[in-house]
Each structure stands twice: as C-alpha cells, then as structure tokens.
Design a protein around this motif. Structure first.
Motif, mmCIF file in Angstrom:
data_model
loop_
_atom_site.group_PDB
_atom_site.id
_atom_site.type_symbol
_atom_site.label_atom_id
_atom_site.label_comp_id
_atom_site.label_asym_id
_atom_site.label_seq_id
_atom_site.Cartn_x
_atom_site.Cartn_y
_atom_site.Cartn_z
ATOM 1 N N TYR A 38 8.761 -32.666 -75.924
ATOM 2 C CA TYR A 38 8.616 -33.987 -75.771
ATOM 3 C C TYR A 38 6.977 -34.358 -75.660
ATOM 4 O O TYR A 38 6.298 -33.633 -75.073
ATOM 5 N N ASP A 39 6.964 -35.724 -75.888
ATOM 6 C CA ASP A 39 5.607 -36.140 -75.522
ATOM 7 C C ASP A 39 5.741 -36.942 -74.382
ATOM 8 O O ASP A 39 6.832 -37.641 -73.961
ATOM 9 N N VAL A 40 4.598 -36.736 -73.502
ATOM 10 C CA VAL A 40 4.899 -37.237 -72.071
ATOM 11 C C VAL A 40 3.627 -38.124 -71.581
ATOM 12 O O VAL A 40 2.583 -37.740 -71.849
ATOM 13 N N ALA A 41 4.037 -39.082 -70.870
ATOM 14 C CA ALA A 41 3.076 -39.976 -70.093
ATOM 15 C C ALA A 41 3.342 -39.789 -68.439
ATOM 16 O O ALA A 41 4.321 -40.202 -68.098
ATOM 17 N N VAL A 42 2.230 -39.697 -67.910
ATOM 18 C CA VAL A 42 2.418 -39.425 -66.573
ATOM 19 C C VAL A 42 1.432 -40.232 -65.758
ATOM 20 O O VAL A 42 0.274 -40.124 -66.111
ATOM 21 N N GLY A 43 1.955 -40.888 -64.636
ATOM 22 C CA GLY A 43 0.891 -41.479 -63.658
ATOM 23 C C GLY A 43 1.411 -41.993 -62.375
ATOM 24 O O GLY A 43 2.433 -41.920 -62.122
ATOM 25 N N VAL A 44 0.302 -42.453 -61.452
ATOM 26 C CA VAL A 44 0.973 -43.238 -60.334
ATOM 27 C C VAL A 44 0.719 -44.748 -60.478
ATOM 28 O O VAL A 44 -0.275 -45.350 -60.719
ATOM 29 N N LEU A 45 1.923 -45.458 -60.282
ATOM 30 C CA LEU A 45 1.730 -46.884 -60.425
ATOM 31 C C LEU A 45 1.914 -47.621 -58.927
ATOM 32 O O LEU A 45 2.652 -47.164 -58.228
ATOM 33 N N SER A 46 1.249 -48.953 -58.958
ATOM 34 C CA SER A 46 1.639 -49.595 -57.948
ATOM 35 C C SER A 46 2.620 -50.846 -58.082
ATOM 36 O O SER A 46 2.476 -51.474 -59.132
ATOM 37 N N THR A 47 3.614 -51.058 -57.345
ATOM 38 C CA THR A 47 4.809 -51.859 -57.956
ATOM 39 C C THR A 47 4.471 -53.190 -57.761
ATOM 40 O O THR A 47 4.837 -54.249 -58.467
ATOM 41 N N GLU A 48 3.329 -53.873 -56.944
ATOM 42 C CA GLU A 48 2.778 -54.884 -56.977
ATOM 43 C C GLU A 48 2.191 -55.397 -58.210
ATOM 44 O O GLU A 48 2.302 -56.706 -58.579
ATOM 45 N N THR A 49 1.824 -54.523 -58.915
ATOM 46 C CA THR A 49 1.248 -54.880 -60.105
ATOM 47 C C THR A 49 2.199 -55.267 -61.397
ATOM 48 O O THR A 49 1.788 -55.402 -62.604
ATOM 49 N N PHE A 50 3.262 -55.103 -60.852
ATOM 50 C CA PHE A 50 4.442 -55.548 -61.941
ATOM 51 C C PHE A 50 5.306 -56.629 -61.279
ATOM 52 O O PHE A 50 6.341 -57.064 -61.622
ATOM 53 N N GLY A 51 4.766 -57.212 -60.432
ATOM 54 C CA GLY A 51 5.536 -58.364 -59.926
ATOM 55 C C GLY A 51 6.672 -58.185 -58.550
ATOM 56 O O GLY A 51 7.354 -59.105 -58.497
ATOM 57 N N VAL A 52 6.599 -57.004 -58.056
ATOM 58 C CA VAL A 52 7.432 -57.008 -56.950
ATOM 59 C C VAL A 52 6.441 -57.294 -55.605
ATOM 60 O O VAL A 52 5.395 -56.868 -55.698
ATOM 61 N N PRO A 53 7.203 -58.164 -54.710
ATOM 62 C CA PRO A 53 6.499 -58.565 -53.529
ATOM 63 C C PRO A 53 6.338 -57.640 -52.412
ATOM 64 O O PRO A 53 6.635 -57.958 -51.385
#
Length: 457
Positions: free
Chosen positions: A189-204
């Motif tokens: 598999y080709d893979v992407a990994v990271g830590v994301l912040s949910t507010e940067t996707f519109g979650v309040p």
C-alpha cells in the motif's frame, strides 16, 4: 440527504466496513457521500442508536467476527475503516498502550511476516490491558481479506484509520510496513499519515486525531484531506480578548481572532454557530453563553477551562453532560443555564440535528464517536472525491421507521426485537461507571469571567 460531491471515486463502487463503529460517525459520513457501509459494534446502546438511525450494523465483537464469521461479511466490501478503542493510548487513560508501543510494533511486524493467529493470540494475552491489542485488528482484517475464499483472496483497496494523537507512532509503523513489507500475500500500500485538527474541517470543537489513509499500490498516491477552515489558536484568542478588554469593546462575529496567513480558509465554527439557530427539534440556544468544562482538569475545579459561544467547544468526551453552561444576561449578571442536551452534544460533534441517540450512556456514545463532518473529509480524501460541502450535515436526520429498525436489528442481532446468543454478553456492554457523583457547582460566575466579561461575550 446528499452531498454536493461527485459520485466519481478511485473505486467503481466503494463499500465500507467500519470496525469499532460506535453510534455511527463514519457511517453517517458515508451516508451523505452516498457510500454504503456496514458497522461492527459491541456496545448494545451504540447499536440501538445505529438501528434508530437506520445504519447497517452487526452487534458483535470485532475480534470474534474476524475469527469466526469473516466469511459472512459481504465480499464486495473494498474499504476498511476503523477507530480502535483509545482508552489505553489516550492521555486521559492510564497509559498502558503508550507503554506498550514498542511491543505492539513487533506484533505488526509478526503479523505482516505471516505469523499464525494462534501464536500471536497466545502472546497478546500477556498484555496488561487487552484493549491495547485492538489497534492491531484493522491489520488483521486486512490480512484475513487476502485469505478469504469468499473474496477470492482479494485485498481491501483502501484503508482509513483514526485514533488519538498518541497512536501516531503506530500509524507511522503501519505505514512503513504496509509500504515496504506489505501483507503476507505480497500486497503493498501507499500510505499517508498525520495528525489533524477537527476544527480545521468545520467541526465546532477542537479535537486532534492521528489519521492513516492507505491505498493499494497502483490506485494512486493518497494524501491527507486539506483543511477547509482556519485553526483555532487559543493564544491568539486570548491576546485579542485582552486587547478588547483594554479597548472596552466587544468583538463582532467578523472579528474572531484567526491565523493571519489562512485568509483563503473559512473561519472555524463556534459553538454558537452550531447551536444558536432553531433546526428540527432543536429549539436553538440563546447566545451569548459560556461553557465550563472539566476536560483535562483531573477533577480540580481551578483547572477547568471556560470558553464562550464564539469559540469552538473543547474536545467532546463522555463528560459532555457535566459541562456547565452559563447564560450571560447582561454585563453584570451570569447565571447557570441548562446543560447541553444529547442533541446539542451531538451537534458539537457535528452529528446532524435530531440524530436518534438511544440506550444508556449516551454522553459516552457522543464522546467516543468519529465527528461525522471530519469523517466526510477522511473518506473523500481516501477515495479521491471532491471536498465535501461545509453545510453537508446541518439538516435534521431522518430516523428509521419501526419496521426498518426491526429489519436492521434482525440482521445485526438475529432477532427483530431483542439481542440473541450471538450478541456480546450484556455484562460486557458498558465500561464500569464511577461510583462518585460529579460535583455540580452552584450558579456563581466562574472566576475566569471576571476579568474578561466585556471581551468574551
């Protein structure tokens, strides 16, 4: 309820198997993207919520299905997703998983090298907390798919995983092994990994998640979803609040402190934006208001954070029902108001209004769920779909009819109106509850409000 996204995908007909599915966060995301899903969930109450929401469900233990009933899963499933239990990895837990990171990495290597399930299970029984091993289940499912006669050995095309940030080291190890070693049958598999912040996707709410997106080699390089909203910066907010106090004025909604170089992104969504308007059965919550949470307080009242309706919520956990809400009547009067309803708590997790929370421990269900809006971005990125519309989940959810629920329950439990012997035992359905009742403060003003009265509201 549909998405504005095109139905085109890197897969002709994506079909998701959602492990540790909870009350349906990722399945709701699939629903609005017109992607079918099947969730496996062991908690009875979470399953009741799923049935009421009309989500296809197996009331079962993920490990037991892999061992004993894998061949009964629909062979057309081609996307594996899941958020394994995080208690032992979470900073809020005792840390058994964090202490076992190196040991778990060795199990990842053993599984991809082709060690037998029997040998691996025997050694896993020595872990101090059995939930720690749950993080291996997605990999074990991926391997099992290549050994399944019902699938003709066809591997999953896409894998999507999310967990608390502490698990990022395991996801990175997953990535290395999936790319370099591959599964025992040779699938890579080709893979992407990271830590994301949910507010940067519109979650309040502010919530960080470790994410892994993998595509079978040959299906194109995956990438993590790109942020659509600005990052909430607590220091920037506090600096602006102090400045506003000095200037003796209140900021307007258009003056929310944001990161200067993110002008091409939408403002992060606040609690007020999510809850102020009347929608469905939600009557709307009067603003301004403040919320005092005990998240991260270790039970010490002085450490409890206070946020206003103009800010995102703190991370929504099973303690959301304990958050104290204060109504600001005027600049001198603040009184304790009604705490968040489960409908409101779900909306802060980005569930649609009127989502049919059912059973017991509903606050825990809300807190454990994948935020659905975040899920739409994960699935869209994994499958190459366009970025979801920012308002895709703001319409009320249509609950399943009684006949639809009976059909779903018959499939998920084996009977249309009850659990059966194939369901997990009742005594395993809920985590042990605290015997100490939460401390409820009186209707006094939080100390943090005294110096920020004019700027925070």
């Amino acid at each position: 309820m549909t998405s504005t996204a095109s139905p085109q995908s890197i897969l002709d007909k994506p079909y998701v198997l959602d492990l540790f599915a909870g009350p349906g966060g990722l399945d709701v995301a699939g629903h609005v993207l017109d992607i079918p899903s099947l969730g496996i969930e062991w908690d009875k109450s979470a399953c009741l919520t799923r049935y009421a929401a009309g989500l296809d469900t197996l009331h079962a233990d993920v490990s037991a299905v892999r061992r004993d009933a894998f061949e009964s899963l629909p062979p057309e499933i081609n996307v594996l997703a899941g958020g394994p239990p995080c208690q032992t990895y979470s900073v809020a837990g005792k840390g058994a998983g964090r202490q076992a990171l190196d040991e778990v990495k060795k199990y990842i290597e053993r599984l991809t090298a082709g060690d037998s399930d029997k040998a691996v299970d025997k050694d896993l029984s020595n872990l101090s907390d059995p939930r720690t091993a749950m993080v291996l289940e997605p990999l074990r499912y991926a391997i099992q798919a290549t050994r399944s006669p019902n699938r003709d050995g066809r591997p999953y095309d896409v894998i999507v995983l999310e967990q608390v940030p502490a698990v990022i080291a395991l996801w990175e190890h997953y990535a290395t092994v999936l790319k370099e070693t591959g599964l025992p049958d040779g699938t890579k598999y080709d893979v992407a990994v990271g830590v994301l912040s949910t507010e940067t996707f519109g979650v309040p709410q502010t919530r960080s998640r470790a994410v892994l997106i993998a595509r079978r080699a040959g299906l194109g390089l995956p990438s993590l979803p790109r942020a659509t909203h600005r990052t909430y910066e607590a220091k920037a907010w506090n600096r602006q609040s102090e400045q506003d106090t000095d200037q003796a004025r209140q900021p307007t909604l258009d003056e929310e402190p944001q990161v200067a170089d993110d002008s091409d992104l939408l403002p992060w969504r606040s609690m007020g934006d999510a809850l102020e308007d009347s929608v469905g059965a939600h009557p709307g919550r009067a603003t301004p208001f403040l919320v005092r949470s005990n998240y991260g307080s270790s039970g010490i009242p002085g450490r409890r954070g206070v946020r206003t309706d103009r800010q995102p919520a703190t991370t929504v956990t099973g303690r959301i029902s304990r958050f104290v809400v204060f109504e600001h009547l005027d600049e001198n009067i603040v009184r304790e108001g009604a705490r968040f309803s489960m409908n409101e708590a779900g909306m802060l997790q980005s569930f649609p209004p009127d989502y049919p929370w059912s059973g017991t421990a509903q606050a825990q269900q809300v807190g454990n769920a994948v935020p659905p809006v975040f899920g739409t971005h994960l699935l869209s990125a994994a499958l190459g779909l366009p970025t979801p519309d920012a308002d895709v989940l703001r319409k009320p959810w249509q609950a399943a009819t009684e006949s639809q629920q009976a059909k779903l329950r018959n499939h998920g439990c084996g009977a249309s109106d009850a659990c059966t012997d194939r369901c997990p035992r009742p005594e395993t359905q809920s985590p042990p509850r605290s015997t100490t009742p939460p401390t409820i403060g009186g209707p006094r003003r939080p100390a943090a409000l005294v110096s920020r009265r004019s700027s925070s509201l």
